[in-house]
Design a protein around this motif. Structure first.
Motif, PDB file in Angstrom:
ATOM      1  N   SER A  19       0.840  -1.206   0.000  1.00 41.73           N
ATOM      2  CA  SER A  19       0.000   0.000   0.000  1.00 41.73           C
ATOM      3  C   SER A  19       0.878   1.261   0.000  1.00 41.73           C
ATOM      4  N   ILE A  20       1.999   1.216   0.729  1.00 40.79           N
ATOM      5  CA  ILE A  20       2.909   2.377   0.741  1.00 40.79           C
ATOM      6  C   ILE A  20       3.445   2.592  -0.671  1.00 40.79           C
TER       7      ILE A  20
ATOM      8  N   LEU B 163       0.594   3.888  -3.019  1.00 38.93           N
ATOM      9  CA  LEU B 163       0.153   5.254  -2.714  1.00 38.93           C
ATOM     10  C   LEU B 163       1.223   6.288  -3.068  1.00 38.93           C
TER      11      LEU B 163
ATOM     12  N   LYS C 298       0.992   6.818  -6.682  1.00 38.87           N
ATOM     13  CA  LYS C 298      -0.196   7.622  -6.999  1.00 38.87           C
ATOM     14  C   LYS C 298       0.064   9.104  -6.689  1.00 38.87           C
ATOM     15  N   LYS C 299       0.725   9.325  -5.574  1.00 37.83           N
ATOM     16  CA  LYS C 299       1.046  10.701  -5.167  1.00 37.83           C
ATOM     17  C   LYS C 299       1.928  11.384  -6.218  1.00 37.83           C
TER      18      LYS C 299
ATOM     19  N   SER D 102       0.240  12.505  -9.275  1.00 39.83           N
ATOM     20  CA  SER D 102      -0.634  13.688  -9.141  1.00 39.83           C
ATOM     21  C   SER D 102       0.111  14.944  -9.570  1.00 39.83           C
ATOM     22  N   TYR D 103       1.428  14.856  -9.591  1.00 37.28           N
ATOM     23  CA  TYR D 103       2.234  16.030  -9.948  1.00 37.28           C
ATOM     24  C   TYR D 103       3.113  15.686 -11.149  1.00 37.28           C
TER      25      TYR D 103
ATOM     26  N   ASN E 102      11.154  20.075  12.631  1.00 40.96           N
ATOM     27  CA  ASN E 102       9.854  20.740  12.749  1.00 40.96           C
ATOM     28  C   ASN E 102       8.830  19.939  13.541  1.00 40.96           C
ATOM     29  N   GLY E 103       9.262  18.856  14.128  1.00 43.72           N
ATOM     30  CA  GLY E 103       8.337  18.063  14.939  1.00 43.72           C
ATOM     31  C   GLY E 103       7.269  17.352  14.124  1.00 43.72           C
ATOM     32  N   LEU E 104       7.599  17.007  12.883  1.00 41.19           N
ATOM     33  CA  LEU E 104       6.589  16.381  12.024  1.00 41.19           C
ATOM     34  C   LEU E 104       6.666  14.858  12.039  1.00 41.19           C
TER      35      LEU E 104
ATOM     36  N   ASP F  27       5.732  13.074  14.414  1.00 34.40           N
ATOM     37  CA  ASP F  27       4.651  12.559  15.263  1.00 34.40           C
ATOM     38  C   ASP F  27       3.784  11.535  14.538  1.00 34.40           C
ATOM     39  N   ASN F  28       3.448  11.879  13.285  1.00 34.13           N
ATOM     40  CA  ASN F  28       2.544  11.013  12.504  1.00 34.13           C
ATOM     41  C   ASN F  28       3.061   9.594  12.416  1.00 34.13           C
TER      42      ASN F  28
ATOM     43  N   ARG G 122       2.171   5.724  14.943  1.00 33.82           N
ATOM     44  CA  ARG G 122       1.534   4.671  14.141  1.00 33.82           C
ATOM     45  C   ARG G 122       2.423   3.433  14.066  1.00 33.82           C
TER      46      ARG G 122
ATOM     47  N   ILE H  36       4.321   1.894  12.323  1.00 34.62           N
ATOM     48  CA  ILE H  36       5.127   1.953  11.102  1.00 34.62           C
ATOM     49  C   ILE H  36       6.596   1.947  11.520  1.00 34.62           C
TER      50      ILE H  36
ATOM     51  N   TYR I 180       9.291   2.301   6.144  1.00 32.69           N
ATOM     52  CA  TYR I 180       8.315   3.194   5.533  1.00 32.69           C
ATOM     53  C   TYR I 180       8.978   4.067   4.472  1.00 32.69           C
TER      54      TYR I 180
ATOM     55  N   ILE J 206       5.084   9.373  21.765  1.00 29.62           N
ATOM     56  CA  ILE J 206       5.876  10.146  20.798  1.00 29.62           C
ATOM     57  C   ILE J 206       7.188  10.607  21.429  1.00 29.62           C
TER      58      ILE J 206
ATOM     59  N   LEU K 132       0.622   0.625  19.641  1.00 25.69           N
ATOM     60  CA  LEU K 132       0.297   1.707  18.698  1.00 25.69           C
ATOM     61  C   LEU K 132      -1.034   1.462  17.992  1.00 25.69           C
TER      62      LEU K 132
ATOM     63  N   LYS L 255      -1.454  20.139  13.598  1.00 26.93           N
ATOM     64  CA  LYS L 255      -0.541  19.371  12.742  1.00 26.93           C
ATOM     65  C   LYS L 255      -1.331  18.289  12.040  1.00 26.93           C
TER      66      LYS L 255
ATOM     67  N   GLN M  83      -2.259  14.919  10.395  1.00 28.68           N
ATOM     68  CA  GLN M  83      -1.793  13.529  10.483  1.00 28.68           C
ATOM     69  C   GLN M  83      -1.926  12.842   9.131  1.00 28.68           C
TER      70      GLN M  83
ATOM     71  N   ASP N  36      -0.838  15.166   0.003  1.00 24.97           N
ATOM     72  CA  ASP N  36      -0.837  14.939  -1.449  1.00 24.97           C
ATOM     73  C   ASP N  36      -1.815  13.858  -1.880  1.00 24.97           C
ATOM     74  N   LEU N  37      -2.378  13.172  -0.923  1.00 19.12           N
ATOM     75  CA  LEU N  37      -3.327  12.098  -1.269  1.00 19.12           C
ATOM     76  C   LEU N  37      -4.745  12.531  -0.915  1.00 19.12           C
TER      77      LEU N  37
ATOM     78  N   PHE O  23      -4.793   3.713   3.401  1.00 20.90           N
ATOM     79  CA  PHE O  23      -3.450   3.495   3.922  1.00 20.90           C
ATOM     80  C   PHE O  23      -3.515   3.126   5.415  1.00 20.90           C
TER      81      PHE O  23
ATOM     82  N   TYR P 278      -3.085  -0.491  10.023  1.00 24.25           N
ATOM     83  CA  TYR P 278      -3.712  -0.928  11.275  1.00 24.25           C
ATOM     84  C   TYR P 278      -4.399  -2.288  11.125  1.00 24.25           C
TER      85      TYR P 278
END
Lengths: 261, 332
Positions: free
Chosen positions: A3-4, A7, A10-11, A14-15, A83-85, A87-88, A92, A94, A99, B73, B96, B106, B108, B112-113, B121, B126
């Motif tokens: 799936s990764i 996707l 696909k992403k 898009s561009y 930037n603390g991104l 988290d996502n 999860r 992952i 990933y 986190i 998780l 922020k 999650q 772009d999708l 996804f 999960y």
């Protein structure tokens, strides 16, 4: 993982403009080398060269393909860290490395398909006799070393990105490292043109297997020589970089502060 | 059964000191100074299944840091935290899969999708069964009135639409622990209510533990049965919302409308044992200690019976009370 892979593809689709225009960089790079070396081969200075003009063009054509195939953006983790991104991903189920690896594989597969089409059109237009005598064994060896090259590139870039743990802004470091790596890996100039002892030393570094060795398989039928030694060295570096990345990743989790709310 | 236990949980951030001025900044090139910020200090509390906990505090109080430690986190500097039997920071996949985080500030989701691709996804990582996924996604998007937007790229959605998609995405795998950091930020009133209802129903159905931080105090009042009040990284209050209000709400307000606010009326009002009063036109607003409210009310009726057009006792809205207590730092 599938799936990764899907996707990400696909992403990217898009561009489409972004996809095509980003491929002009290696394509123009190849064109510059083609005219530069073409001019040099037209003079008497090229008489003592280790490569014929066709071999030189083939080298740069393969190097540009490798550039598209192996240049990942795993180093972008630096921005996410800063930037603390992250988290996502941290919240999860992952694996941070897997990933990114699957995303990069998907991205590079797509870019490569488009780039090969563009490059073959250019090679045909310029009437360059590159990729002349390719045997199956050359092709298989090239694929194997390209995979190893991709993995080395991915993990080197990833580890460089993880420098963000120590210094806040790593853009300049990444840029200069990228330049150095491109230089000593033979992307700008084939290492065969360097003094002999330089190539002998470089073959023990991971950089040697990024561009130079895979491109040599096409250019000088390097496969006729023993393949075991370079294969083992390249494999050693892949394993070493995987272990380093995992180790640093664990430390990354401890040092991650997830700033900005 | 206790599903969350924290003991003396603390987190200290090491932050470089940025000097002002060029000369001082240049000096910083050779010797970097750091300061240590206690974002969360010695925090101990427990939560049980079905608890809906609001975390209250001003900016920088440590709310988000607490939530990030609870969902794994960031690591605590000291102390311990156990969530659903797991140590969050070990980031076991089984843990998780029990957790979900929505941070309003922020995204999650992959911008772009499309929302649908993001949901697919999440379904995949999960390991959500196809039927459960379809049912949940359909139900939630209908309830949040965003079913027509699922094929749109996330980056092309408005802020409020994106938040709705974030909520759907957070619930796709039916987490047992739901952490929401400003979940209704940027939403219109109707959407806020829809989200609160969905979250409330979700917790009731699934016995999930909910943690919410929000500066929109209606979120806390409508959703939570318990609050943690944090100030400067320290837990100041842990208990029921009603008990909190009863404890801290010591005054009531009497509003009086008179024909003409004469000096005589002002004198009478001032002499009735009030805490504070405000005269605006023909309106008088009086703050009275709760214990004296009946006495003062009766006295005012007796003395001003010929002047009063209207009189009423106003109990402050819980949101207003919380706001006042937080701003004035009265929670000790």
């Amino acid at each position: 993982m599938i799936s990764i892979f899907l996707l990400e593809g696909k992403k990217l689709l898009s561009y489409k403009f972004q996809l095509v225009f980003s491929l002009l960089h290696p394509l123009f790079g190849f064109l510059v080398q083609y005219y530069l070396w073409g001019a040099l081969y037209a003079t008497q200075y090229a008489s003592g060269m280790s490569y014929s003009d066709d071999q030189m063009f083939t080298y740069y054509a393969v190097a540009s393909i490798l550039f598209v195939m192996i240049k990942t953006n795993s180093g972008m983790i630096a921005n996410e860290f800063k930037n603390g991104l992250l988290d996502n991903e941290l919240v999860r189920p992952i694996n941070l490395i897997k990933y990114r690896l699957w995303r990069s594989i998907s991205e590079r597969c797509l870019y490569t398909v488009f780039y090969l089409a563009m490059l073959f059109l250019l090679v045909a237009a310029l009437k360059i006799s590159a990729f002349g005598d390719i045997s199956l064994i050359h092709l298989v060896s090239f694929v194997v070393f390209t995979i190893l090259s991709f993995l080395i590139s991915f993990f080197l870039d990833f580890i460089t990105g993880l420098l963000a743990m120590a210094i806040d802004e790593v853009w300049a470091v990444q840029a200069i490292l990228s330049f150095i790596v491109n230089f000593i890996s033979g992307y700008y100039i084939p290492l065969l043109l360097f003094p002999g002892h330089i190539e002998a030393i470089f073959q023990f570094t991971p950089f040697y297997y990024l561009f130079y060795f895979p491109a040599q398989i096409f250019t000088l039928s390097r496969i006729d020589q023993s393949i075991m030694k370079p294969l083992l060295i390249a494999l050693f570096w892949v394993f070493a970089l995987v272990i380093m990345s995992n180790g640093i990743c664990k430390r990354l989790s401890n040092g991650y502060s997830s700033y900005a709310g | 059964m206790r599903s969350i236990i924290t003991q003396n949980l603390s987190r200290v951030y090491k932050s470089p000191v940025e000097k002002t001025g060029l000369a001082r900044s240049a000096k910083g090139l050779f010797r970097k100074e750091f300061k240590y910020i206690n974002a969360v200090t010695d925090m101990s509390f427990c939560a049980e299944h079905g608890d809906k906990i609001g975390i209250l505090g001003l900016n920088g109080a440590g709310k988000s840091t607490l939530i990030k430690m609870l969902c794994g986190i960031i690591a605590p500097t000291s102390g311990s935290v156990v969530v659903g039997g797991y140590t969050p920071f070990q980031k076991k996949n089984d843990f998780l899969r029990l957790v979900s985080l929505v941070a309003g500030n922020k995204s999650q989701l992959n911008p772009d999708l499309s929302a649908w691709d993001n949901f697919r996804f999440l379904k995949s990582i999960y390991r959500v069964p196809e039927r459960q996924f379809s049912e949940t996604a359909r139900k939630l998007t209908l309830l949040l009135e965003c079913a027509n937007l699922i094929d749109k790229q996330i980056r092309r959605l408005s802020f409020g639409e994106r938040i709705k998609m974030e909520i759907v995405a957070a619930l796709i795998h039916r987490p047992k622990f739901l952490f929401l950091d400003e979940p209704t930020i940027g939403l219109d009133v109707r959407s806020q209510e829809s989200i609160r209802k969905i979250l409330s129903d979700y917790c009731a159905e699934g016995d999930a533990v909910l943690f919410v931080t929000s500066h929109n105090l209606s979120d806390i009042v409508d959703l939570c049965n318990r609050i943690l009040v944090i100030d400067g990284g320290t837990l100041r209050y842990d208990g029921g919302l009603a008990a909190f209000c009863a404890h801290y709400n010591t005054t009531s307000e009497i509003n009086i409308e008179v024909e003409n606010c004469t000096p005589r009326i002002r004198e009478i009002v001032a002499g009735t044992g009030i805490v504070d009063c405000d005269f605006t036109g023909n309106m008088i607003r009086i703050q009275v200690e709760k214990t004296f409210i009946t006495t003062v009310f009766r006295e005012l009726i007796q003395k001003l019976s010929n002047d009063i057009n209207k009189i009423q006792i106003i109990e402050p809205r819980t949101e207003d009370l919380l706001k006042e207590l937080l701003i004035k730092g009265k929670v000790k």
